[in-house]
Each structure stands twice: as C-alpha cells, then as structure tokens.
Design a protein around this motif. Structure first.
Motif, PDB file in Angstrom:
ATOM      1  N   MET A   1       0.822  -1.193   0.000  1.00  0.00           N
ATOM      2  CA  MET A   1       0.000   0.000   0.000  1.00  0.00           C
ATOM      3  C   MET A   1       0.863   1.253   0.000  1.00  0.00           C
ATOM      4  O   MET A   1       0.525   2.223  -0.634  1.00  0.00           O
ATOM      5  N   THR A   2       1.989   1.241   0.722  1.00  0.00           N
ATOM      6  CA  THR A   2       2.875   2.397   0.785  1.00  0.00           C
ATOM      7  C   THR A   2       3.436   2.724  -0.599  1.00  0.00           C
ATOM      8  O   THR A   2       3.518   3.885  -0.975  1.00  0.00           O
ATOM      9  N   ASN A   3       3.801   1.700  -1.361  1.00  0.00           N
ATOM     10  CA  ASN A   3       4.339   1.880  -2.698  1.00  0.00           C
ATOM     11  C   ASN A   3       3.328   2.592  -3.599  1.00  0.00           C
ATOM     12  O   ASN A   3       3.696   3.466  -4.371  1.00  0.00           O
ATOM     13  N   LEU A   4       2.078   2.216  -3.502  1.00  0.00           N
ATOM     14  CA  LEU A   4       1.025   2.846  -4.294  1.00  0.00           C
ATOM     15  C   LEU A   4       0.898   4.322  -3.929  1.00  0.00           C
ATOM     16  O   LEU A   4       0.769   5.184  -4.806  1.00  0.00           O
ATOM     17  N   LYS A   5       0.976   4.644  -2.657  1.00  0.00           N
ATOM     18  CA  LYS A   5       0.895   6.026  -2.188  1.00  0.00           C
ATOM     19  C   LYS A   5       2.084   6.835  -2.710  1.00  0.00           C
ATOM     20  O   LYS A   5       1.927   7.978  -3.144  1.00  0.00           O
ATOM     21  N   GLU A   6       3.277   6.252  -2.688  1.00  0.00           N
ATOM     22  CA  GLU A   6       4.469   6.922  -3.196  1.00  0.00           C
ATOM     23  C   GLU A   6       4.346   7.197  -4.689  1.00  0.00           C
ATOM     24  O   GLU A   6       4.714   8.272  -5.170  1.00  0.00           O
ATOM     25  N   GLN A   7       3.828   6.227  -5.434  1.00  0.00           N
ATOM     26  CA  GLN A   7       3.628   6.407  -6.870  1.00  0.00           C
ATOM     27  C   GLN A   7       2.610   7.512  -7.144  1.00  0.00           C
ATOM     28  O   GLN A   7       2.798   8.336  -8.040  1.00  0.00           O
ATOM     29  N   TYR A   8       1.546   7.525  -6.370  1.00  0.00           N
ATOM     30  CA  TYR A   8       0.519   8.555  -6.510  1.00  0.00           C
ATOM     31  C   TYR A   8       1.106   9.935  -6.217  1.00  0.00           C
ATOM     32  O   TYR A   8       0.900  10.881  -6.985  1.00  0.00           O
ATOM     33  N   ASP A   9       1.851  10.057  -5.125  1.00  0.00           N
ATOM     34  CA  ASP A   9       2.460  11.336  -4.754  1.00  0.00           C
ATOM     35  C   ASP A   9       3.425  11.821  -5.837  1.00  0.00           C
ATOM     36  O   ASP A   9       3.463  13.008  -6.164  1.00  0.00           O
ATOM     37  N   ALA A  10       4.212  10.914  -6.409  1.00  0.00           N
ATOM     38  CA  ALA A  10       5.153  11.268  -7.471  1.00  0.00           C
ATOM     39  C   ALA A  10       4.403  11.747  -8.713  1.00  0.00           C
ATOM     40  O   ALA A  10       4.816  12.713  -9.364  1.00  0.00           O
ATOM     41  N   MET A  11       3.305  11.086  -9.043  1.00  0.00           N
ATOM     42  CA  MET A  11       2.510  11.474 -10.199  1.00  0.00           C
ATOM     43  C   MET A  11       1.872  12.853  -9.991  1.00  0.00           C
ATOM     44  O   MET A  11       1.866  13.685 -10.897  1.00  0.00           O
ATOM     45  N   VAL A  12       1.370  13.118  -8.804  1.00  0.00           N
ATOM     46  CA  VAL A  12       0.771  14.413  -8.489  1.00  0.00           C
ATOM     47  C   VAL A  12       1.830  15.513  -8.574  1.00  0.00           C
ATOM     48  O   VAL A  12       1.582  16.583  -9.145  1.00  0.00           O
ATOM     49  N   LYS A  13       3.022  15.250  -8.036  1.00  0.00           N
ATOM     50  CA  LYS A  13       4.106  16.244  -8.093  1.00  0.00           C
ATOM     51  C   LYS A  13       4.484  16.539  -9.534  1.00  0.00           C
ATOM     52  O   LYS A  13       4.659  17.697  -9.923  1.00  0.00           O
ATOM     53  N   LYS A  14       4.611  15.512 -10.358  1.00  0.00           N
ATOM     54  CA  LYS A  14       4.959  15.696 -11.764  1.00  0.00           C
ATOM     55  C   LYS A  14       3.880  16.524 -12.472  1.00  0.00           C
ATOM     56  O   LYS A  14       4.190  17.435 -13.245  1.00  0.00           O
ATOM     57  N   PHE A  15       2.620  16.248 -12.188  1.00  0.00           N
ATOM     58  CA  PHE A  15       1.513  17.011 -12.773  1.00  0.00           C
ATOM     59  C   PHE A  15       1.594  18.477 -12.344  1.00  0.00           C
ATOM     60  O   PHE A  15       1.484  19.383 -13.173  1.00  0.00           O
ATOM     61  N   GLU A  16       1.805  18.721 -11.056  1.00  0.00           N
ATOM     62  CA  GLU A  16       1.878  20.092 -10.534  1.00  0.00           C
ATOM     63  C   GLU A  16       3.080  20.835 -11.109  1.00  0.00           C
ATOM     64  O   GLU A  16       2.976  22.017 -11.449  1.00  0.00           O
ATOM     65  N   ASP A  17       4.228  20.156 -11.218  1.00  0.00           N
ATOM     66  CA  ASP A  17       5.417  20.771 -11.808  1.00  0.00           C
ATOM     67  C   ASP A  17       5.142  21.181 -13.251  1.00  0.00           C
ATOM     68  O   ASP A  17       5.482  22.284 -13.670  1.00  0.00           O
ATOM     69  N   ASN A  18       4.517  20.300 -14.024  1.00  0.00           N
ATOM     70  CA  ASN A  18       4.227  20.602 -15.419  1.00  0.00           C
ATOM     71  C   ASN A  18       3.233  21.746 -15.552  1.00  0.00           C
ATOM     72  O   ASN A  18       3.384  22.606 -16.417  1.00  0.00           O
ATOM     73  N   GLN A  19       2.238  21.787 -14.689  1.00  0.00           N
ATOM     74  CA  GLN A  19       1.301  22.913 -14.698  1.00  0.00           C
ATOM     75  C   GLN A  19       2.024  24.214 -14.417  1.00  0.00           C
ATOM     76  O   GLN A  19       1.781  25.229 -15.080  1.00  0.00           O
ATOM     77  N   LEU A  20       2.904  24.214 -13.428  1.00  0.00           N
ATOM     78  CA  LEU A  20       3.650  25.406 -13.051  1.00  0.00           C
ATOM     79  C   LEU A  20       4.536  25.883 -14.203  1.00  0.00           C
ATOM     80  O   LEU A  20       4.544  27.063 -14.548  1.00  0.00           O
ATOM     81  N   ILE A  21       5.265  24.973 -14.822  1.00  0.00           N
ATOM     82  CA  ILE A  21       6.188  25.354 -15.889  1.00  0.00           C
ATOM     83  C   ILE A  21       5.438  25.810 -17.138  1.00  0.00           C
ATOM     84  O   ILE A  21       5.790  26.822 -17.747  1.00  0.00           O
ATOM     85  N   TYR A  22       4.403  25.087 -17.540  1.00  0.00           N
ATOM     86  CA  TYR A  22       3.657  25.506 -18.727  1.00  0.00           C
ATOM     87  C   TYR A  22       2.900  26.806 -18.495  1.00  0.00           C
ATOM     88  O   TYR A  22       2.558  27.509 -19.432  1.00  0.00           O
ATOM     89  N   GLY A  23       2.695  27.184 -17.230  1.00  0.00           N
ATOM     90  CA  GLY A  23       2.070  28.461 -16.913  1.00  0.00           C
ATOM     91  C   GLY A  23       3.084  29.578 -16.704  1.00  0.00           C
ATOM     92  O   GLY A  23       2.716  30.734 -16.526  1.00  0.00           O
ATOM     93  N   ALA A  24       4.373  29.229 -16.734  1.00  0.00           N
ATOM     94  CA  ALA A  24       5.443  30.205 -16.506  1.00  0.00           C
ATOM     95  C   ALA A  24       5.700  31.025 -17.768  1.00  0.00           C
ATOM     96  O   ALA A  24       5.361  30.628 -18.884  1.00  0.00           O
ATOM     97  N   LYS A  25       6.343  32.153 -17.561  1.00  0.00           N
ATOM     98  CA  LYS A  25       6.748  33.011 -18.674  1.00  0.00           C
ATOM     99  C   LYS A  25       8.065  32.508 -19.242  1.00  0.00           C
ATOM    100  O   LYS A  25       8.970  32.139 -18.498  1.00  0.00           O
ATOM    101  N   PHE A  26       8.163  32.482 -20.572  1.00  0.00           N
ATOM    102  CA  PHE A  26       9.443  32.260 -21.241  1.00  0.00           C
ATOM    103  C   PHE A  26       9.299  32.737 -22.678  1.00  0.00           C
ATOM    104  O   PHE A  26       8.222  32.656 -23.262  1.00  0.00           O
TER     105      PHE A  26
END
Length: 78
Positions: A1-26
């Motif tokens: 169960m812990t492994n599933l939670k870690e995978q979920y947390d990693a996926m959420v972080k990756k999603f949030e990072d991508n949202q932040l970067i694609y919303g950034a100015k460049f």
C-alpha cells in the motif's frame, strides 16, 4: 500500500510541476533534452523559465527541469 501512495504522490508532483512550468513566462522555444531553470519573479511573483544557471544570478530559484520527448517536464536533482 505504501508503494502505491508513493507512486501517486510522485505522479501528483509531476503534474503540478508541469502545470507550473507551462504556466510560466518564457520567450523561447524549449528544446527537448535541454536543461532549464525555473525562478520566481521579483516584482509579480510569476514564475519564469530561463537557461541561466542559478549560480550565475540572484533570482529566486525554484527548480531545474528537463523537457522530455513526451513534452513533459521532469525535475533534475543536483
């Protein structure tokens, strides 16, 4: 169960990072495989992407990322 939670947390972080970067100015077209640095703007707090290394500037550093061939941003650890 812990492994599933870690995978979920990693996926959420990756999603949030991508949202932040694609919303950034460049003002350039990011190249797949290249390394970019994300900073927080001093005046407006708006994130912006740059090729300038954190050691070469005094901006508020957020993280270092690489654009993958799937057009997803992955965080690079030092």
């Amino acid at each position: 169960m812990t492994n599933l939670k870690e995978q979920y947390d990693a996926m959420v972080k990756k999603f949030e990072d991508n949202q932040l970067i694609y919303g950034a100015k460049f003002s350039f077209e990011p190249i797949v495989g290249e390394i970019y640095h994300l900073y927080k703007g001093h005046k407006d707090g708006q994130p912006f992407l740059s090729v300038i290394d954190p050691s070469e500037c005094s901006w508020d550093f957020v993280g270092t990322y690489r654009l993958t061939s799937e057009k997803l941003w992955e965080e690079k650890e030092d």
